[in-house]
Design an enzyme around this catalytic site. Sequence first.
Site, PDB file in Angstrom:
ATOM      1  N   ASP A   1     -10.563   2.728   4.648  1.00 37.40           N
ATOM      2  CA  ASP A   1     -10.796   1.353   4.477  1.00 37.40           C
ATOM      3  C   ASP A   1     -12.812   0.779   4.552  1.00 37.40           C
ATOM      4  O   ASP A   1     -13.058  -0.356   4.504  1.00 37.40           O
ATOM      5  CB  ASP A   1     -10.593   0.021   5.541  1.00 37.40           C
ATOM      6  CG  ASP A   1      -9.359  -0.029   5.294  1.00 37.40           C
ATOM      7  OD1 ASP A   1      -9.030  -0.777   3.686  1.00 37.40           O
ATOM      8  OD2 ASP A   1      -8.784  -1.124   6.249  1.00 37.40           O
TER       9      ASP A   1
ATOM     10  N   LYS B   1       0.842  -1.253   0.117  1.00 34.48           N
ATOM     11  CA  LYS B   1       0.444   0.080  -0.067  1.00 34.48           C
ATOM     12  C   LYS B   1       1.047   1.461  -0.071  1.00 34.48           C
ATOM     13  O   LYS B   1       0.232   2.027  -0.477  1.00 34.48           O
ATOM     14  CB  LYS B   1      -0.780   0.207   1.506  1.00 34.48           C
ATOM     15  CG  LYS B   1      -2.138  -0.649   1.428  1.00 34.48           C
ATOM     16  CD  LYS B   1      -2.900  -1.357   1.902  1.00 34.48           C
ATOM     17  CE  LYS B   1      -3.620  -2.881   2.278  1.00 34.48           C
ATOM     18  NZ  LYS B   1      -4.107  -2.801   3.349  1.00 34.48           N
TER      19      LYS B   1
ATOM     20  N   GLN C   1      -4.321  -1.489  10.210  1.00 29.78           N
ATOM     21  CA  GLN C   1      -3.822  -3.161   8.985  1.00 29.78           C
ATOM     22  C   GLN C   1      -4.777  -4.438   9.611  1.00 29.78           C
ATOM     23  O   GLN C   1      -4.471  -4.424  11.161  1.00 29.78           O
ATOM     24  CB  GLN C   1      -2.901  -3.711   8.910  1.00 29.78           C
ATOM     25  CG  GLN C   1      -2.566  -4.766   8.069  1.00 29.78           C
ATOM     26  CD  GLN C   1      -2.908  -4.796   6.576  1.00 29.78           C
ATOM     27  OE1 GLN C   1      -3.168  -3.668   5.917  1.00 29.78           O
ATOM     28  NE2 GLN C   1      -3.376  -5.585   5.977  1.00 29.78           N
TER      29      GLN C   1
END
Length: 291
Positions: free
Chosen positions: A119, A52, A96
């Site tokens: 997200d 990312k 994450q």
Amino acid sequence: MTIIDGKKISEDILNEISLEVKQRTNKGYKTPHLAAILVGNDGPSQTYVNSKIKACEKVDFKSSLFSYDSNISEEKLIDEIELINNNDDIDGFIVQLPLPNSINQENILNSVNPNKDVDGFHPINYGKMTIGIDSFIPATPYGILELFKRCKISLDGKKCLVIGRSQIVGRPISILLSQSNEFCNATVTLAHSRTIDLDKLALDSDVIISAIGRPEFLKAEMVKEGAIIIDVGISRVKDDSSKKGYKIVGDVDFKNVSKKASYITPVPGGVGPMTIAMLLRNTLVACRKND
Ligand code: NAD
């Protein structure tokens, strides 16, 4: 049969993002800034976060990585998140997953500012997505929608089987595909580990999206002629011929299923690269909102 080239499509999206970043910079607007929180030293998580961050470089985004020991307390992690929530330079950030067992994932995701939740996992964004209000859509289902759109594959009226009910892939894509939107309008069945007669359901489906993480689970006998197959799974299987000692495979027995499918995504090079592209697109949107 068409192999859906997620790598190429994701590169097109990254180029579009990159162009907009250049135009923004020329006009004196802010550079998008994505941050990632990584807790512990789980190998695959480190790999995902690194890719990312690398993708940010490709599109000239700023990026920051906040790494913490796996023994960080939940309270301390929430304090750190609060600092990022209040950092005006950071437009969006991700935590994450998975987190260590000592930390309650729900509490952590709830502490992310919904305006920076690129997200799309905060209940406010998830709720908005569910009722069809503009929001950050989780990157993997968003990437699948984009594949359908860019390949001009309409699911209108089609029987679509989603296998796997995770909060990050299976459930959201099942919600999105049933909505009354362009390329959606599917009749969706959501299958999971307690589903009975999955083979029969699969054989009756026009579209199958598999997100379970079982290597080559979906066999040709389970798929009808002409079906559209989206493989989300990513599993490492032993491979002595590879330098790493393993190879990456999906949920689908690609070699045999591709002989029956009309469209199919490969693994790697299908849904995976789209996930990163859509995360960056969400970050760009978050940045625009700060203009
Ligand atoms: P998960 O691992 O949280 O859950 C697995 C789901 O599969 C559960 O809902 C379970 O009920 C279902 N399941 C398991 N075995 C089953 C079976 N035999 N029959 C029917 N259902 C079954 O799910 P996840 O986090 O969505 O991950 C699924 C896979 O997708 C993993 O391989 C993961 O690595 C991959 N993934 C890929 C991307 C990407 O960008 N390509 C993104 C996220 C996850």
